[in-house]
Design a protein around this motif. Structure first.
Motif, PDB file in Angstrom:
ATOM      1  N   LEU A 495       0.828  -1.203   0.000  1.00  0.00           N
ATOM      2  CA  LEU A 495       0.000   0.000   0.000  1.00  0.00           C
ATOM      3  C   LEU A 495       0.866   1.258   0.000  1.00  0.00           C
ATOM      4  O   LEU A 495       0.540   2.254  -0.675  1.00  0.00           O
ATOM      5  CB  LEU A 495      -0.932  -0.023   1.218  1.00  0.00           C
ATOM      6  N   SER A 496       1.979   1.218   0.715  1.00  0.00           N
ATOM      7  CA  SER A 496       2.883   2.375   0.734  1.00  0.00           C
ATOM      8  C   SER A 496       3.504   2.604  -0.643  1.00  0.00           C
ATOM      9  O   SER A 496       3.611   3.752  -1.110  1.00  0.00           O
ATOM     10  CB  SER A 496       3.985   2.162   1.777  1.00  0.00           C
ATOM     11  N   ARG A 497       3.905   1.528  -1.314  1.00  0.00           N
ATOM     12  CA  ARG A 497       4.465   1.673  -2.648  1.00  0.00           C
ATOM     13  C   ARG A 497       3.434   2.197  -3.639  1.00  0.00           C
ATOM     14  O   ARG A 497       3.743   3.003  -4.527  1.00  0.00           O
ATOM     15  CB  ARG A 497       5.014   0.317  -3.138  1.00  0.00           C
ATOM     16  N   VAL A 498       2.195   1.740  -3.495  1.00  0.00           N
ATOM     17  CA  VAL A 498       1.120   2.235  -4.366  1.00  0.00           C
ATOM     18  C   VAL A 498       0.919   3.731  -4.152  1.00  0.00           C
ATOM     19  O   VAL A 498       0.739   4.503  -5.114  1.00  0.00           O
ATOM     20  CB  VAL A 498      -0.177   1.457  -4.103  1.00  0.00           C
ATOM     21  N   ALA A 499       0.945   4.166  -2.890  1.00  0.00           N
ATOM     22  CA  ALA A 499       0.774   5.589  -2.604  1.00  0.00           C
ATOM     23  C   ALA A 499       1.875   6.410  -3.264  1.00  0.00           C
ATOM     24  O   ALA A 499       1.616   7.480  -3.847  1.00  0.00           O
ATOM     25  CB  ALA A 499       0.764   5.813  -1.086  1.00  0.00           C
ATOM     26  N   GLU A 500       3.122   5.930  -3.199  1.00  0.00           N
ATOM     27  CA  GLU A 500       4.224   6.650  -3.840  1.00  0.00           C
ATOM     28  C   GLU A 500       4.022   6.714  -5.350  1.00  0.00           C
ATOM     29  O   GLU A 500       4.285   7.742  -5.992  1.00  0.00           O
ATOM     30  CB  GLU A 500       5.543   5.950  -3.517  1.00  0.00           C
ATOM     31  N   GLN A 501       3.540   5.609  -5.934  1.00  0.00           N
ATOM     32  CA  GLN A 501       3.363   5.559  -7.378  1.00  0.00           C
ATOM     33  C   GLN A 501       2.242   6.474  -7.840  1.00  0.00           C
ATOM     34  O   GLN A 501       2.346   7.146  -8.885  1.00  0.00           O
ATOM     35  CB  GLN A 501       3.080   4.119  -7.807  1.00  0.00           C
ATOM     36  N   ARG A 514      -8.497   4.672 -10.765  1.00  0.00           N
ATOM     37  CA  ARG A 514      -8.295   4.169  -9.403  1.00  0.00           C
ATOM     38  C   ARG A 514      -7.350   2.964  -9.420  1.00  0.00           C
ATOM     39  O   ARG A 514      -7.244   2.254 -10.414  1.00  0.00           O
ATOM     40  CB  ARG A 514      -9.631   3.764  -8.776  1.00  0.00           C
ATOM     41  N   VAL A 515      -6.696   2.750  -8.263  1.00  0.00           N
ATOM     42  CA  VAL A 515      -5.767   1.628  -8.084  1.00  0.00           C
ATOM     43  C   VAL A 515      -6.336   0.709  -7.007  1.00  0.00           C
ATOM     44  O   VAL A 515      -6.660   1.163  -5.898  1.00  0.00           O
ATOM     45  CB  VAL A 515      -4.366   2.107  -7.681  1.00  0.00           C
ATOM     46  N   ALA A 516      -6.475  -0.569  -7.344  1.00  0.00           N
ATOM     47  CA  ALA A 516      -6.993  -1.564  -6.402  1.00  0.00           C
ATOM     48  C   ALA A 516      -5.837  -2.286  -5.724  1.00  0.00           C
ATOM     49  O   ALA A 516      -4.851  -2.664  -6.374  1.00  0.00           O
ATOM     50  CB  ALA A 516      -7.881  -2.566  -7.124  1.00  0.00           C
ATOM     51  N   GLN A 542     -10.308   9.047  -3.374  1.00  0.00           N
ATOM     52  CA  GLN A 542     -11.069   8.330  -4.396  1.00  0.00           C
ATOM     53  C   GLN A 542     -10.196   7.517  -5.351  1.00  0.00           C
ATOM     54  O   GLN A 542     -10.712   6.717  -6.136  1.00  0.00           O
ATOM     55  CB  GLN A 542     -11.916   9.307  -5.219  1.00  0.00           C
ATOM     56  N   ARG A 543      -8.888   7.699  -5.288  1.00  0.00           N
ATOM     57  CA  ARG A 543      -8.001   6.948  -6.166  1.00  0.00           C
ATOM     58  C   ARG A 543      -7.781   5.505  -5.686  1.00  0.00           C
ATOM     59  O   ARG A 543      -7.211   4.704  -6.412  1.00  0.00           O
ATOM     60  CB  ARG A 543      -6.636   7.631  -6.243  1.00  0.00           C
ATOM     61  N   LEU A 544      -8.210   5.168  -4.509  1.00  0.00           N
ATOM     62  CA  LEU A 544      -7.880   3.883  -3.900  1.00  0.00           C
ATOM     63  C   LEU A 544      -9.107   2.980  -3.786  1.00  0.00           C
ATOM     64  O   LEU A 544     -10.190   3.419  -3.384  1.00  0.00           O
ATOM     65  CB  LEU A 544      -7.284   4.098  -2.492  1.00  0.00           C
ATOM     66  N   VAL A 545      -8.912   1.719  -4.140  1.00  0.00           N
ATOM     67  CA  VAL A 545      -9.903   0.664  -3.920  1.00  0.00           C
ATOM     68  C   VAL A 545      -9.214  -0.449  -3.140  1.00  0.00           C
ATOM     69  O   VAL A 545      -8.162  -0.946  -3.556  1.00  0.00           O
ATOM     70  CB  VAL A 545     -10.456   0.096  -5.238  1.00  0.00           C
ATOM     71  N   LEU A 546      -9.781  -0.813  -2.003  1.00  0.00           N
ATOM     72  CA  LEU A 546      -9.249  -1.925  -1.226  1.00  0.00           C
ATOM     73  C   LEU A 546     -10.094  -3.164  -1.499  1.00  0.00           C
ATOM     74  O   LEU A 546     -11.318  -3.138  -1.338  1.00  0.00           O
ATOM     75  CB  LEU A 546      -9.265  -1.600   0.271  1.00  0.00           C
ATOM     76  N   GLU A 547      -9.432  -4.234  -1.929  1.00  0.00           N
ATOM     77  CA  GLU A 547     -10.120  -5.492  -2.210  1.00  0.00           C
ATOM     78  C   GLU A 547      -9.953  -6.421  -1.007  1.00  0.00           C
ATOM     79  O   GLU A 547      -8.833  -6.733  -0.605  1.00  0.00           O
ATOM     80  CB  GLU A 547      -9.565  -6.135  -3.476  1.00  0.00           C
ATOM     81  N   ILE A 548     -11.085  -6.849  -0.457  1.00  0.00           N
ATOM     82  CA  ILE A 548     -11.099  -7.663   0.754  1.00  0.00           C
ATOM     83  C   ILE A 548     -11.685  -9.027   0.417  1.00  0.00           C
ATOM     84  O   ILE A 548     -12.764  -9.115  -0.170  1.00  0.00           O
ATOM     85  CB  ILE A 548     -11.952  -7.003   1.862  1.00  0.00           C
ATOM     86  N   THR A 549     -10.977 -10.108   0.792  1.00  0.00           N
ATOM     87  CA  THR A 549     -11.518 -11.445   0.548  1.00  0.00           C
ATOM     88  C   THR A 549     -12.619 -11.763   1.555  1.00  0.00           C
ATOM     89  O   THR A 549     -12.729 -11.127   2.607  1.00  0.00           O
ATOM     90  CB  THR A 549     -10.414 -12.506   0.666  1.00  0.00           C
ATOM     91  N   GLU A 550     -13.422 -12.774   1.226  1.00  0.00           N
ATOM     92  CA  GLU A 550     -14.549 -13.115   2.088  1.00  0.00           C
ATOM     93  C   GLU A 550     -14.108 -13.660   3.441  1.00  0.00           C
ATOM     94  O   GLU A 550     -14.878 -13.648   4.396  1.00  0.00           O
ATOM     95  CB  GLU A 550     -15.442 -14.133   1.385  1.00  0.00           C
TER      96      GLU A 550
END
Length: 698
Positions: A495-501, A514-516, A542-550
């Motif tokens: 997540l930190s690397r995604v934020a930098e990117q 958006r980035v998931a 709004q640029r971020l999507v968190l994908e959560i498994t069931e």
């Protein structure tokens, strides 16, 4: 590592289970030994006492042959041979080996039990190998006389050859040992002077206590093996003032038998959680009072038991030192009556000490000390042995086609399972060591609006560089990191690397891009990690999507819902990953605040059938009704794309458009502003400039 592997082998399992099978036999032996003492105390006719003594002696003499048969029978199950026939073959081989040991002398007889345990482990596989040769078969396996008859007849030639090889090997070994002579030099004068200053009976007692326990742990009869050393300990007589004598060893050191196992009996009665162990302990009380512990040695078993080995050695030593110190301090009298090792406990204390209660209290103190030493090792062993229903069910499913008795024996081998757990841990640590120093990176796979071909987002996927510069997919390393409980750190790092990117791409990203990022279930339940996620989400909004498994929803529902609320309050979205693969996916849609679903690839693969299409469109229709975004993953072929329903808020991800790209390549894709067009007749993806007209016929 090799010791752990040995503990999980079929040979080790055969030894353990054969000892368990001996429990009824040993119970009869222990009862006879007890009856010998009872008949003597009650003054029964001498003929009755002699009968019990003769019966107990016969069973003890036959014990190695019984071990031969039990070990052979268990090994026969593993090698799928006739159990009864192999057991008799092993007994016959045992008789011949016992005659060789008798001829070799008393010292060789000490190895009766080890040979009975170890030789069948090799003899039975040899029989199996010999039986595979066509020339050794005397009958058709499908003879009209029956399968058992055919198996037994076909074992005749392999048995003759196998027994001849085994007995011949033992004879050669004994001949070799008999030919070896050690010419040891005499000890120097200074060493002899030092030895004279020592309390030699104490030193002999310590060596005997340790050596006897170590030998029995290997199945070697310590009494016969160390008989010359035992003779160096003086007998208890009125004219000898040595603290450590043979009565001292029987009264205060070996209470319950080798390993001072009456203390183990007490620990089993009061601390065990295994019902079978408690029953075995209660059955062992009476024999243990006359220092007979075969029931525990073979029933638990104690032989080859590495969990109970430390207290088995330590408790007799602790008893010896404690009683020696108490006697030296004058708290316990020096024993002056010579009593046999199997004299009844507590009674022998009064007889050997002239009726003084201090000796009796010394025995009680030693027993309690020993129980305290045994207890933690016992609890640790039982925790290691505890089976799981899941493991048993999986084993049953795998072995259902095998013989019923063989399957039942293999269902639960807790010692082997515990060894396997240690092996898995060592393998895991080695895999993690290979990851050390490797370069990890985050790649990005495009997500496309299928009708317009517009790039609307991407998914961040972790990659690793191998030593040759190649890319290692997450399936090769994420499992190991998850087992090592490192996924929280991995999630935060990604997540930190995604934020930098995202900061670097801010000028290139189109509106709504958006980035998931996948988040593991354990990460949301870790307070510090959740704070870090919320902080990063507040920057990306709004640029971020968190994908959560069931699996995330299976824990604390209130805590999960609260975490979702905090994340969504930052402007980030939450999607359910692998939607549809769990058993209660639909219930999550109204119980938790989510913004979208990612349909699992397993649904995409079913689009080739009418029923699969109906199910897929039903899921999409439900999501559209609930105003949820839909991401379809795993689209690899053009025909799959054509089967997707045309609806708003639907995004496609898959190799049909692009694999996951490293940041520089994805950055070029963003800067060019490309759109993706798939024509129905093509499988390839065409990159179009924004100025070009896009026409997609689905």
């Amino acid at each position: 590592m090799q010791i752990l592997r040995l503990g999980a082998t079929g040979a080790a399992r055969a030894v353990r289970d054969s000892m368990v099978w001996l429990t009824p036999y040993l119970m009869i032996l222990s009862t006879l030994l007890l009856l010998v003492q009872v008949s003597s105390v009650l003054g029964l006719p001498a003929a009755v006492t002699r009968y019990f003594e003769a019966a107990a002696s016969a069973l003890r003499i036959a014990l190695p042959l019984v071990v031969w048969g039990a070990t052979g029978a268990m090994r026969a199950l593993q090698w799928q041979l006739s159990r009864t026939a192999v057991a008799f073959v092993c007994v016959a081989c045992g008789v011949m080996c016992e005659l060789l040991l008798d001829a070799a002398g008393v010292a060789a007889k000490a190895f009766s039990i080890p040979l009975a345990l170890l030789l069948p482990l090799q003899l039975v596989p040899l029989l199996k190998w010999l039986s595979t040769w066509r020339w050794t078969r005397l009958s058709d396996p499908d003879t009209a006389a029956g399968e058992n008859v055919g198996e037994s007849i076909n074992l005749i030639v392999p048995s003759l050859l196998g027994v001849a090889a085994t007995v011949g090997g033992v004879a050669m070994l004994l001949a070799l040992l008999g030919a070896v002579r050690l010419d040891l030099p005499a000890a120097p004068d200074w060493l002899q002077a030092r030895a004279a200053a020592l309390d030699m009976p104490l030193l002999s007692g310590l060596v005997y206590a340790v050596g006897n326990s170590l030998l029995w742990l290997l199945g070697v009869h310590g009494y016969y093996t160390l008989l010359p050393l035992l003779e160096q300990i003086p007998a208890a007589t009125a004219g000898v003032d040595s603290v450590v004598n043979q009565s001292f060893m029987g009264l205060f050191v070996f209470m319950g038998g080798s390993g001072a196992t009456l203390s183990l009996v007490i620990a089993l009665v009061f601390f065990t959680r295994v019902r079978r162990h408690r029953i075995l302990a209660l059955a062992s009380v009476a024999p243990a009072l006359i220092n007979v512990n075969e029931l525990l040695l073979f029933g638990l078993p104690l032989i080859f038991n590495r969990w109970l080995a430390p207290p088995f050695v330590l408790v007799p030593v602790a008893n010896l030192l404690l009683a020696y110190a108490a006697t030296r301090l004058g708290l316990v009298p020096v024993l002056t009556a010579d009593l046999p090792f199997n004299s009844p406990l507590f009674v022998n204390a009064m007889l050997a000490s002239g009726g003084q209660a201090a000796a009796l209290l010394m025995q009680v103190g030693g027993l309690l000390l020993g129980a305290a030493v045994y207890a933690p090792f016992l609890r640790r062993w039982e925790r290691a042995m505890q089976p799981t229903d899941t493991d048993d069910a999986q084993a049953l499913g795998t072995l259902f086609s095998e013989r019923l008795e063989d399957t039942a024996l293999r269902l639960a081998d807790p010692i082997g399972r515990y060894s396997d757990m240690h092996i898995d841990r060592l393998v895991l640590m080695r895999r993690l060591a290979l990851f050390e120093g490797q370069q990890f990176a985050v790649h990005f796979q495009p997500q496309v609006e299928p009708v317009s071909g517009v790039l609307v987002g991407c998914e961040a996927l972790m990659r690793m560089q191998d030593a040759h510069g190649g890319t290692v997919l997450p399936g090769e390393f994420l499992g190991a990191l998850e087992k090592a409980s490192r996924m929280v750190e991995v999630d935060v790092w990604v997540l930190s690397r995604v934020a930098e990117q995202v900061v670097q791409w801010r000028a290139q990203m189109p509106v709504g891009f958006r980035v998931a990022v996948n988040i593991s279930p354990c990460t949301l339940s870790e307070p510090r990690a959740l704070e870090r996620i919320v902080a990063i989400a507040s920057r990306l909004r709004q640029r971020l999507v968190l994908e959560i498994t069931e699996h995330t929803f299976l824990g604390d529902e209130a805590g999960v819902a609260a975490a979702f609320q905090r994340i969504r309050a930052t402007g980030a979205s939450i999607h359910i990953d692998d939607f549809g693969t769990g058993y209660s996916s639909l219930s999550y849609l109204h119980r938790f605040p989510v913004d979208g679903v990612k349909i699992d690839k397993s649904f995409t693969d079913t689009l080739g059938s009418e029923l699969g299409c109906q199910v897929f469109r039903g899921v999409c229709s439900l999501a559209e009704t609930l105003r949820l975004e839909v991401v379809v993953e795993g689209v690899e072929q053009a025909w799959q794309l054509r089967q997707l329903p045309l609806q708003e808020r639907l995004t496609v991800q898959g190799w049909l458009y692009s694999k996951a790209l490293p940041p520089p390549e994805f950055s070029a894709l963003l800067s060019e502003g490309r759109r993706f067009l798939v024509r129905p007749q093509d499988v390839a993806v065409h990159h179009l400039n924004p100025a070009q007209t896009v026409q997609v016929e689905l």
